[in-house]
Structure formats: C-alpha cells, structure tokens
Design a protein around this motif. Structure first.
Motif, PDB file in Angstrom:
ATOM      1  N   ASP A   1      64.737  71.683  88.548  1.00  0.00           N
ATOM      2  CA  ASP A   1      63.508  71.409  87.102  1.00  0.00           C
ATOM      3  C   ASP A   1      61.824  71.337  87.253  1.00  0.00           C
ATOM      4  OD1 ASP A   1      65.166  72.142  84.875  1.00  0.00           O
ATOM      5  OD2 ASP A   1      66.843  71.024  85.540  1.00  0.00           O
ATOM      6  N   GLY A   2      61.167  71.743  87.211  1.00  0.00           N
ATOM      7  CA  GLY A   2      59.235  70.996  87.490  1.00  0.00           C
ATOM      8  C   GLY A   2      59.048  72.153  89.217  1.00  0.00           C
TER       9      GLY A   2
ATOM     10  N   ASP B   1      64.844  71.362  94.480  1.00  0.00           N
ATOM     11  CA  ASP B   1      64.999  70.788  93.176  1.00  0.00           C
ATOM     12  C   ASP B   1      65.032  71.851  92.129  1.00  0.00           C
ATOM     13  OD1 ASP B   1      65.188  68.827  90.529  1.00  0.00           O
ATOM     14  OD2 ASP B   1      62.932  68.838  90.472  1.00  0.00           O
TER      15      ASP B   1
ATOM     16  N   GLU C   1      60.473  67.854  95.405  1.00  0.00           N
ATOM     17  CA  GLU C   1      60.972  67.511  94.092  1.00  0.00           C
ATOM     18  C   GLU C   1      59.813  67.352  92.978  1.00  0.00           C
ATOM     19  OE1 GLU C   1      63.303  65.017  93.326  1.00  0.00           O
ATOM     20  OE2 GLU C   1      61.924  65.097  91.439  1.00  0.00           O
ATOM     21  N   ASP C   2      60.121  66.733  91.722  1.00  0.00           N
ATOM     22  CA  ASP C   2      58.760  66.915  90.709  1.00  0.00           C
ATOM     23  C   ASP C   2      58.500  65.738  90.741  1.00  0.00           C
ATOM     24  OD1 ASP C   2      61.004  67.444  89.811  1.00  0.00           O
ATOM     25  OD2 ASP C   2      58.958  67.908  87.798  1.00  0.00           O
TER      26      ASP C   2
END
Ligand SMILES: [Mg+2]
Length: 204
Positions: free
Chosen positions: A25-26, A23, A158-159
C-alpha cells in the motif's frame, strides 16, 4: 568512519534482484487514491484530495469521523477489486521486468489479511507466474524488520517512516517511497518513482 553513518543507510552498489522487497500500500498500490474514491462513492465525502493526506494515520489529518475512516479502510483491506484499487505508475511494468531477473518477488505488508491483496497482485502482474509472488501479511508494522531480515532482504521500499526507522535499526536499508504523508526530513534514501527503484537493482 562507518559508525558515523549508522543512521543513514548508504547503498554502495546495486543489490541483487532477490535482495529487494516491497511494501504494497502506497508503493505498489495507490491505496490512498482508492480511499478517496470510496469516501466519495460510498460515504458521500467528495472533497478529499491526496495532498490533504499529510499523515500516515488518516484520523490525524482528515476532517472525517474515525469510524468512517475505519469503515473505508475495512473495504480497502477486504475488497481491492471492488474498490477499484489501481497500481502506482510504473509498478506493474517494473515488477514484471524484475520478475524476469529473479526467482520470486517479495512483498511484506502490515495488512492483517493476505488473500485479497495477493489476488490483486496476481491479477496485476499477469505476466508473472503466481508461485513467484510471495506476499507476507504481518498484521503489524513492527513485525516487518525481523521477517525481512530472516529472508535476507537488503533493501525494502516503504511509505511509512516509522517502519523505515525500525528497518534501519535492524540493518535493513530503508527506501522511502515519496508520498504526501511522509515528507518529513529523514536520513533515508527517498525515491519518487518506480524508475528510481529499478536503478537500485542489478539487472543484467
Ligand atoms: Mg504502505
């Protein structure tokens, strides 16, 4: 025996470099940090701290109007350079190292538009040929499992916890990148740094 582990993905061994994807973002980008900067610089909201972001959905945890949140997110989506989006510590060095062991780097984002974040990644990963940087913008979280499955990805960092759950249900190993907005208990492997991510990968 294996059935009892159905909801807690176990990584018996390190994965090949082309079996992991990320992912953005984050995980690669400190997007919430940029959110706080834009809120202050452009909207005069100067009291936000990252620890206040205890929910992935910002309108659930921040005391600011939803239309302001949406306006800031729009800026983040369209202009990563203008909002001074910064990488998460260790991401650049780790991805450049991974690129030296792989044919491509794969990023799957729920962002609805691809080009601005692709340009940002290309700029960040200056040591990696542009054609090696594969960015897929799904526009929706729920599209991620099918896309990753089709690419032969074994683990995804992933966040967003709900996406981790969807990935696990589809046989993809979800790795939670620890952030203040995903600290609920989960059965998934949790990492707190890029150093830990790199330990999941076979780099010979
Ligand atoms: Mg994310």
């Amino acid at each position: 025996m294996l059935n009892t582990m159905k909801n807690s993905f176990v990584f018996p061994q390190r994965v090949e470099p082309d079996q992991i994807a990320f992912d953005i973002d984050g995980v690669v980008a400190d997007t919430m940090g940029a959110f706080i900067k834009v809120a202050s610089a452009e909207f005069g909201i100067d009291y936000l701290q990252k620890e206040q972001i205890t929910d992935y959905w910002l309108e659930k945890c921040l005391p600011i109007p939803e239309e302001t949140i949406l306006a800031i997110i729009d800026r983040l989506l369209k202009d990563p350079f203008g909002v001074d989006l910064m990488p998460i510590k260790g991401a650049k060095q780790s991805l450049e190292r991974l690129a030296a062991h792989s044919d491509s780097l794969t990023f799957v984002t729920a962002r609805p538009i691809r080009q601005p974040i692709l340009d940002w990644l290309v700029s960040l990963l200056e040591g990696v040929p542009r054609e090696m940087i594969n960015v897929i913008a799904t526009g929706q979280h729920k599209a991620k499992p099918e896309i990753l499955g089709g690419l032969g990805i074994k683990i995804f960092v992933e966040d967003h916890l709900e996406t981790c759950e969807a990935l696990c249900s589809n046989g993809i190993g979800a790795v939670v990148f620890d952030q203040p907005w995903n600290r609920q208990r989960t059965p998934f492997l949790r990492v707190s740094s890029w150093q830990e991510i790199m330990q999941l990968i076979k780099l010979t």
